[in-house]
Design a protein around this motif. Structure first.
Motif, mmCIF file in Angstrom:
data_model
loop_
_atom_site.group_PDB
_atom_site.id
_atom_site.type_symbol
_atom_site.label_atom_id
_atom_site.label_comp_id
_atom_site.label_asym_id
_atom_site.label_seq_id
_atom_site.Cartn_x
_atom_site.Cartn_y
_atom_site.Cartn_z
ATOM 1 N N LEU A 160 0.831 -1.197 0.000
ATOM 2 C CA LEU A 160 0.000 0.000 0.000
ATOM 3 C C LEU A 160 0.866 1.246 0.000
ATOM 4 C CD1 LEU A 160 -2.656 -1.060 2.684
ATOM 5 C CD2 LEU A 160 -2.878 -1.170 0.196
ATOM 6 N N CYS A 161 0.556 2.173 -0.902
ATOM 7 C CA CYS A 161 1.233 3.469 -0.957
ATOM 8 C C CYS A 161 0.182 4.555 -0.791
ATOM 9 C CB CYS A 161 1.968 3.641 -2.283
ATOM 10 S SG CYS A 161 3.244 2.402 -2.582
ATOM 11 N N ILE A 162 0.372 5.422 0.172
ATOM 12 C CA ILE A 162 -0.601 6.467 0.473
ATOM 13 C C ILE A 162 -0.065 7.807 -0.020
ATOM 14 C CG2 ILE A 162 -2.023 7.531 2.255
ATOM 15 C CD1 ILE A 162 -2.422 4.509 1.991
ATOM 16 N N ILE A 163 -0.840 8.461 -0.867
ATOM 17 C CA ILE A 163 -0.464 9.779 -1.396
ATOM 18 C C ILE A 163 -1.396 10.823 -0.787
ATOM 19 C CG2 ILE A 163 -0.045 11.160 -3.456
ATOM 20 C CD1 ILE A 163 1.668 8.619 -3.280
ATOM 21 N N ILE A 164 -0.829 11.703 0.024
ATOM 22 C CA ILE A 164 -1.584 12.798 0.618
ATOM 23 C C ILE A 164 -1.283 14.061 -0.188
ATOM 24 C CG2 ILE A 164 -2.080 14.109 2.714
ATOM 25 C CD1 ILE A 164 -2.636 11.147 3.046
ATOM 26 N N ILE A 165 -2.308 14.603 -0.841
ATOM 27 C CA ILE A 165 -2.124 15.830 -1.636
ATOM 28 C C ILE A 165 -2.736 16.996 -0.858
ATOM 29 C CG2 ILE A 165 -2.634 17.026 -3.791
ATOM 30 C CD1 ILE A 165 -2.755 14.329 -5.177
ATOM 31 N N ILE A 166 -1.909 17.962 -0.543
ATOM 32 C CA ILE A 166 -2.346 19.151 0.185
ATOM 33 C C ILE A 166 -2.369 20.331 -0.778
ATOM 34 C CG2 ILE A 166 -1.675 20.808 1.963
ATOM 35 C CD1 ILE A 166 -0.550 18.445 3.543
ATOM 36 N N LEU A 177 6.261 20.101 6.139
ATOM 37 C CA LEU A 177 5.927 18.941 5.311
ATOM 38 C C LEU A 177 6.663 17.694 5.796
ATOM 39 C CD1 LEU A 177 5.842 20.260 1.613
ATOM 40 C CD2 LEU A 177 3.938 19.342 2.942
ATOM 41 N N GLU A 178 7.940 17.862 6.090
ATOM 42 C CA GLU A 178 8.736 16.721 6.559
ATOM 43 C C GLU A 178 8.238 16.220 7.904
ATOM 44 O OE1 GLU A 178 12.761 18.020 6.570
ATOM 45 O OE2 GLU A 178 12.987 17.933 4.376
ATOM 46 N N MET A 180 5.140 16.443 9.076
ATOM 47 C CA MET A 180 3.885 15.739 8.848
ATOM 48 C C MET A 180 4.132 14.359 8.259
ATOM 49 S SD MET A 180 0.734 16.670 6.279
ATOM 50 C CE MET A 180 0.511 18.301 6.969
ATOM 51 N N GLU A 181 5.022 14.293 7.276
ATOM 52 C CA GLU A 181 5.320 13.020 6.621
ATOM 53 C C GLU A 181 5.916 12.019 7.617
ATOM 54 O OE1 GLU A 181 8.266 12.459 3.173
ATOM 55 O OE2 GLU A 181 6.335 12.841 2.184
ATOM 56 N N THR A 182 6.794 12.496 8.489
ATOM 57 C CA THR A 182 7.394 11.623 9.509
ATOM 58 C C THR A 182 6.322 11.081 10.451
ATOM 59 O OG1 THR A 182 9.491 12.822 9.431
ATOM 60 C CG2 THR A 182 9.044 11.510 11.398
ATOM 61 N N GLN A 183 5.398 11.944 10.850
ATOM 62 C CA GLN A 183 4.319 11.533 11.748
ATOM 63 C C GLN A 183 3.421 10.490 11.085
ATOM 64 O OE1 GLN A 183 1.921 14.802 13.114
ATOM 65 N NE2 GLN A 183 1.059 13.641 14.820
ATOM 66 N N LEU A 184 3.108 10.701 9.809
ATOM 67 C CA LEU A 184 2.242 9.771 9.082
ATOM 68 C C LEU A 184 2.952 8.449 8.823
ATOM 69 C CD1 LEU A 184 0.607 12.232 6.530
ATOM 70 C CD2 LEU A 184 -0.390 11.332 8.627
ATOM 71 N N LYS A 185 4.259 8.507 8.566
ATOM 72 C CA LYS A 185 5.018 7.275 8.308
ATOM 73 C C LYS A 185 5.141 6.403 9.556
ATOM 74 C CE LYS A 185 7.752 8.564 4.263
ATOM 75 N NZ LYS A 185 9.096 8.778 3.680
ATOM 76 N N VAL A 193 3.734 12.950 0.971
ATOM 77 C CA VAL A 193 2.927 14.173 1.071
ATOM 78 C C VAL A 193 3.322 15.115 -0.055
ATOM 79 C CG1 VAL A 193 2.240 16.120 2.508
ATOM 80 C CG2 VAL A 193 2.759 13.908 3.580
ATOM 81 N N ILE A 194 2.339 15.516 -0.858
ATOM 82 C CA ILE A 194 2.551 16.412 -2.011
ATOM 83 C C ILE A 194 1.844 17.734 -1.724
ATOM 84 C CG2 ILE A 194 2.239 16.705 -4.503
ATOM 85 C CD1 ILE A 194 3.971 14.336 -3.850
ATOM 86 N N ASN A 195 2.486 18.837 -2.065
ATOM 87 C CA ASN A 195 1.886 20.154 -1.848
ATOM 88 C C ASN A 195 1.720 20.884 -3.179
ATOM 89 O OD1 ASN A 195 2.897 23.195 -0.035
ATOM 90 N ND2 ASN A 195 0.893 22.505 -0.690
#
Length: 206
Positions: A160-166, A177-178, A180-185, A193-195
């Motif tokens: 599973l690969c999760i793409i979060i687009i903000i 961003l980093e 948030m990505e660390t927390q989600l990982k 996480v893409i902005n």
């Protein structure tokens, strides 16, 4: 003094009917031959081509893990809004950038949706898009990701690969961003996480 029997009360009549109606009970082992499905209700976003609305809900099969059971539920209301259009355009941009076909408005379970889903190179990609992003939405993303993990890990062996687009008015700071990505990982390792900027997405819409 006159005595009463249970059947003299309407409650017992109703209870008896309920018992009769539910005479057959089911367990997951009754569904060993049932495949798991996700349901796409929106569009197919094709890379470098126009989007195509799905005429009917599309059943997306998953490789079912042993002794698991997944039931299919009905589709959600697809009422269009400004945010849903931003979500669609954002995923279309990602599809173009990564040469990926994405299905939109995907139901994972009765109470769990994702904005998009794609399969590529044997991996399953799930998309969650946050239009007009603000920091308070981070807790919602964390809850959603936790639900995805507990639900899909029981349904499929695919990676599973999760793409979060903000989508935000201003570019988010790299450290935010980093962080948030660390927390989600910490919940699921394969998270990106893409902005995108609201201005760029709106120009695409117009």
């Amino acid at each position: 003094m006159e005595g009463y029997k249970p059947q003299d009360f309407s409650f017992f009549h109703r209870s008896e009917k309920l018992v009769q109606h539910n005479e057959k009970l089911y367990s997951p082992k009754d569904f060993d031959n049932q495949d798991g499905f996700l349901i796409a209700n929106g569009k197919t976003l094709l890379p470098h081509k126009d989007s195509q609305p799905l005429s009917n809900p599309e059943m997306i099969p998953l490789k079912k893990k042993a002794n698991s059971c997944f039931c299919v539920y009905g589709k959600k209301d697809n009422a269009k809004s400004c945010n849903s259009l931003i979500e669609e355009v954002s995923m279309k941009r990602y599809a173009d950038e990564h040469d990926m076909e994405i299905k939109t408005d995907v139901r994972i379970s009765r109470d769990l949706m994702c904005d998009g889903l794609a399969e590529k190179d044997g991996k399953l990609y799930l998309f969650e898009v946050k239009a007009n992003y603000n920091s308070s939405q981070c807790s919602h993303i964390i809850r959603w990701l936790s639900c995805v993990k507990s639900t899909l890990n029981k349904m499929t062996d695919k990676e599973l690969c999760i793409i979060i687009i903000i989508v935000s008015d201003k570019k988010l700071e790299e450290k935010n961003l980093e962080g948030m990505e660390t927390q989600l990982k910490s919940i699921m390792p394969q998270v990106e996480v893409i902005n995108y900027l609201t201005h760029d997405i709106n120009n695409t819409v117009n």
